[in-house]
Structures are given as C-alpha cells and as structure tokens.
Motif scaffolding. Structure first.
Motif, PDB file in Angstrom:
ATOM      1  N   ILE A 341       0.836  -1.202   0.000  1.00 33.33           N
ATOM      2  CA  ILE A 341       0.000   0.000   0.000  1.00 33.33           C
ATOM      3  C   ILE A 341       0.872   1.254   0.000  1.00 33.33           C
ATOM      4  O   ILE A 341       0.595   2.223  -0.713  1.00 33.33           O
ATOM      5  CB  ILE A 341      -0.960  -0.014   1.209  1.00 33.33           C
ATOM      6  CG1 ILE A 341      -1.994  -1.140   1.036  1.00 33.33           C
ATOM      7  CG2 ILE A 341      -1.662   1.333   1.363  1.00 33.33           C
ATOM      8  CD1 ILE A 341      -2.870  -1.373   2.243  1.00 33.33           C
ATOM      9  N   GLU A 342       1.938   1.248   0.785  1.00 33.20           N
ATOM     10  CA  GLU A 342       2.849   2.393   0.829  1.00 33.20           C
ATOM     11  C   GLU A 342       3.433   2.681  -0.552  1.00 33.20           C
ATOM     12  O   GLU A 342       3.649   3.844  -0.923  1.00 33.20           O
ATOM     13  CB  GLU A 342       3.983   2.134   1.820  1.00 33.20           C
ATOM     14  CG  GLU A 342       3.548   2.187   3.272  1.00 33.20           C
ATOM     15  CD  GLU A 342       4.660   1.790   4.218  1.00 33.20           C
ATOM     16  OE1 GLU A 342       5.687   1.245   3.745  1.00 33.20           O
ATOM     17  OE2 GLU A 342       4.520   2.020   5.425  1.00 33.20           O
ATOM     18  N   GLN A 343       3.674   1.627  -1.319  1.00 34.49           N
ATOM     19  CA  GLN A 343       4.256   1.803  -2.652  1.00 34.49           C
ATOM     20  C   GLN A 343       3.307   2.462  -3.643  1.00 34.49           C
ATOM     21  O   GLN A 343       3.726   2.907  -4.708  1.00 34.49           O
ATOM     22  CB  GLN A 343       4.718   0.439  -3.187  1.00 34.49           C
ATOM     23  CG  GLN A 343       5.900  -0.139  -2.415  1.00 34.49           C
ATOM     24  CD  GLN A 343       6.204  -1.589  -2.774  1.00 34.49           C
ATOM     25  OE1 GLN A 343       5.469  -2.227  -3.536  1.00 34.49           O
ATOM     26  NE2 GLN A 343       7.279  -2.117  -2.221  1.00 34.49           N
ATOM     27  N   LEU A 344       2.033   2.551  -3.277  1.00 32.73           N
ATOM     28  CA  LEU A 344       1.060   3.241  -4.128  1.00 32.73           C
ATOM     29  C   LEU A 344       1.128   4.755  -3.964  1.00 32.73           C
ATOM     30  O   LEU A 344       0.538   5.495  -4.752  1.00 32.73           O
ATOM     31  CB  LEU A 344      -0.365   2.776  -3.780  1.00 32.73           C
ATOM     32  CG  LEU A 344      -0.685   1.295  -3.990  1.00 32.73           C
ATOM     33  CD1 LEU A 344      -2.091   0.993  -3.480  1.00 32.73           C
ATOM     34  CD2 LEU A 344      -0.556   0.906  -5.460  1.00 32.73           C
ATOM     35  N   GLY A 345       1.843   5.217  -2.956  1.00 34.06           N
ATOM     36  CA  GLY A 345       1.913   6.643  -2.677  1.00 34.06           C
ATOM     37  C   GLY A 345       2.604   7.424  -3.783  1.00 34.06           C
ATOM     38  O   GLY A 345       3.613   6.997  -4.333  1.00 34.06           O
ATOM     39  N   THR A 346       2.048   8.578  -4.117  1.00 33.97           N
ATOM     40  CA  THR A 346       2.638   9.473  -5.118  1.00 33.97           C
ATOM     41  C   THR A 346       2.631  10.892  -4.564  1.00 33.97           C
ATOM     42  O   THR A 346       1.879  11.216  -3.644  1.00 33.97           O
ATOM     43  CB  THR A 346       1.838   9.448  -6.433  1.00 33.97           C
ATOM     44  OG1 THR A 346       0.479   9.845  -6.175  1.00 33.97           O
ATOM     45  CG2 THR A 346       1.846   8.059  -7.061  1.00 33.97           C
TER      46      THR A 346
END
Length: 420
Positions: A341-346
């Motif tokens: 989920i953290e890797q979805l952050g932009t």
C-alpha cells in the motif's frame, strides 16, 4: 518536604549522544542498542531499538556509552522532552542528552523528575522561532528542585508501582496481539484454517485453485476481490481553523498525530473535537464504530480501529465494512499488505495514497464460515485488549496527575494509592 535547588549537572554526569559513521556498514547490526527519537519513547525503559551497533561501531563513540539506569532526554525536534531510562548498556544519537545519576540520587526519581523537566523544555522550545533544541550546556545548567535521597526513593516507589502495572498491561496486550497475528498467518497466509472437520485445510489436503487476479493459489470457495467490493472507503477533511466555532464540540475528530502519539490499536478520542458547525462546513464523514482508519499520507500506514462514532481529517482513508464478519479481517489484511500500500503513494512534497488506488487494491475474501469463526475468536481478543487499553489510560492519567503533586510536596510520600 524540604526541597533544594540544584542544576541538572549536579545530579550526575551529562552525556550527549553521538552517531557512528553511517557510511561504514560494519558499524551497525550488532547487539548494542542505539537509541534514536524514531524509537518508541512512550515506555519508561528503552524498548527494543530499531538500530543496533557492533563493537566496531561502539568503538567510534565509546565515550558516549550509557550504563543501565541512565536517564535519556530527547533535546531536539518534535519529540523534545521525551524521556526513557536504559536497562542495559546503550548508545544514543546526538539528539539526546542523558544523565548518569550519582549515588546521591535515585535513578527512578531522576526519570520522573526529567519527565516534568521535559514538558517544561518542550514548552519553552515552542516559544522560540528557531528549530526546537536544548544544547548540552543549557540542559546541564537547567535548575530543578529535589528532596533528600530517602524522599526520592519513596516518591519513585509510588510512581514506579503505577508504571509497573502499565508495563504489565502492555505486555499482556502485546501477547494478545501476537496471538491474533499468528492466527491470521495460519489461516490467511498458510491457509491452514480449520475445515468442516476441524482439521487444518491445506495440510490436510484441502483443494486449492489458481487465481489469475491474485496470481497465486487460494482455497476453493474463496474469492479474489478488490477493496471497494468489501468496504466503503471515505476521505476525511479539516474544518477551517480560522473559525473558532468549528471546534470544541462533541464530535470526535482524528488526525494522524493522534495515532502516532497514542500508538494504540483502538481509537475513540482525539486531541481536538469539532462542533456540528465544523462538521457541516467540510466534507468529512461521521464514521461508525469498527471503522478501520489508515493514515494515507505523512506518514502512510498507521492503522487503528474506531471504537466510537468519529470523523477524520484528510490524512486518512477510512474503511467501513459491508459485512459484520470482515472488519477485523480487513484490519489485519491491510496491516499485512501495508508495504504494498505504501508503494502506491505518489507526490513530490509528501507521498499520498489516493482513494482510487485503495478502492482497486486486490483483496482476498475468505468464505463466510471461516470469517465468522475468525470474527468470533479475534473479537474476544479485541474486547480484552480494549479493556486493558482503557485501564492503562486511567493508570497513566493517575500517574501524571500524581507526579507533580509528589514532586512539590503537595501530596505526602506516605500517600496510599488504595485510598484514591
């Protein structure tokens, strides 16, 4: 009670921490605790630190080695004034000034004294326009009032009895949480949930099928979903801070700071409530009990379970389950997949996970009979954890109210907690 004015430097040796060179990988990963403000400073004793040093790393900063029962005070940044005590030889980074008490002072008393001093230093730092920092000289020369050693020991004994109970409760809750996580792993990662005969499903030969969406084998009758199929997801919002009428009401309003400060699994109160006027003025939502809160920016990934009706600011994505038997499963599912989920952050200023990305996040939905049994077991664990969390909040409040009264002599050291 007679009090004597002294400087912190009179209590013992003051040591400012130091960081071994991070460019040398061999300095890190050993057995020596290396305390930094990023560690959990809510405990009396130094917890398991996120970083450790090797003997090589220690040699670079050996003059900063603190013995057990040293008192460490964070002296820079937002955590300025937080206090912990070492239980084993420890190194801190340069953001701590620490005291190694001499024989005229009780180490536990010094810890409690510094928690009061820490609050004062934190307040003073906030009145400055510069970066909050208390250097070694200012820290050492700070004036405090202390009683004789015998009185110190009595004060420390009263307060330590409360902290011991708080720490015991924390360990109980940690054990209950470990049980829930282990059960989640057995059932929803290893797929050894009990089948209709009470036997572990996968290891007893339960049928598995390949799922294209999840790209893995899953138990027969389980389904690949996305989050929006199992929960409604809401953004939060902040009422205008210019209008004082927006705040001070009865509506619980949560920000990521509340989660990072409380570090609790369950949330039912925040630092600041909003009014009905404030609620009506913005696009936040009143969320029911058992809503799952997840901070979606600065930082991403703090999780909690709401235990009252509340709303949040824009730093959250909140999950309202579409069926009663999936709420606690969803909490642990998000926790287990928080790295993805953290890797979805932009974003450039700070990373944020969008509601659209969360809605489309893949979700494994177990069969209802498994979810029903999971909910029955884990809800009982949750109920006990919530009970203990509330007890600890009451004990902490009692300790914090008693602390200054004992320190300034307003309450006798012969005070009996049983009379409270």
């Amino acid at each position: 009670m007679e009090l004597k004015k002294i400087h912190i430097s009179d209590i013992g040796k003051v040591v400012t921490g130091k960081t071994p060179r991070t460019s040398i990988v061999e300095n890190y990963g050993g057995d020596i605790p290396f305390l930094t403000p990023s560690d959990d400073l809510s405990y009396k004793s130094v917890p398991k630190t996120g970083k450790t040093l090797t003997e090589q790393g220690l040699n670079e900063v050996k003059n900063c080695l603190l013995p057990p029962h040293s008192v460490c005070v964070s002296c820079i940044g937002t955590d300025l004034g937080k206090v912990v005590m070492t239980s084993e030889p420890t190194i801190t980074n340069q953001q701590f000034n620490s005291i190694i008490p001499n024989r005229r002072f009780d180490a536990d008393f010094v810890y409690y004294l510094m928690t009061l001093v820490g609050k004062e230093l934190n307040y003073l730092s906030k009145t400055s326009t510069a970066v909050p920092i208390i250097n070694k000289s200012s820290f050492s020369n700070y004036e405090v009032e202390v009683p004789d050693l015998e009185t110190q020991e009595k004060i420390a004994s009263i307060l330590s009895s409360l902290d011991s109970k708080i720490e015991l409760n924390r360990r109980i809750n940690d054990n209950l949480e470990a049980m829930a996580k282990q059960l989640y792993d057995y059932w929803f990662v290893q797929f050894d949930f009990p089948d209709e005969n009470g036997k572990p499903y996968k290891s007893s030969g339960g049928k598995m099928v390949w799922d294209k969406r999840l790209k893995r084998e899953i138990p027969l009758l389980w389904k690949a979903k996305i989050v929006e199929e199992v929960a409604d997801v809401y953004n939060g919002a902040t009422p205008s801070t210019v209008n004082e009428l927006n705040y001070g009401g009865d509506i619980v309003w949560i920000t990521p700071k509340d989660l990072s400060d409380q570090k609790q699994k369950f949330v039912y109160q925040g630092e600041r409530n909003i009014s009905q006027v404030g609620y009506d003025s913005c696009s936040t939502h009143l969320l029911p009990s058992n809503t799952i809160l997840m901070s979606s920016r600065a930082p991403i990934g703090l999780l909690a379970i709401a235990k009252t009706e509340l709303c949040t600011n824009q730093g959250f994505k909140s999950f309202v389950s579409k069926s009663k038997n999936i709420a606690t499963y969803l909490y642990y599912y998000l926790q287990y997949h928080i790295t993805q989920i953290e890797q979805l952050g932009t974003g450039t200023t700070f990373k944020e996970v969008s509601r659209e990305d969360i809605l489309k996040f893949p979700m494994l939905k177990p069969s209802d009979n498994v979810l029903d049994l999971w909910e029955e077991i884990v809800s009982a664990l949750n109920d006990r954890q919530l009970e203990i969390q509330k007890e600890n909040e009451n004990l902490t409040k009692q300790r914090d109210e008693l602390l200054p009264l004992l320190m300034n002599g307003q309450v006798s050291v012969n005070y009996d907690l049983a009379d409270d």
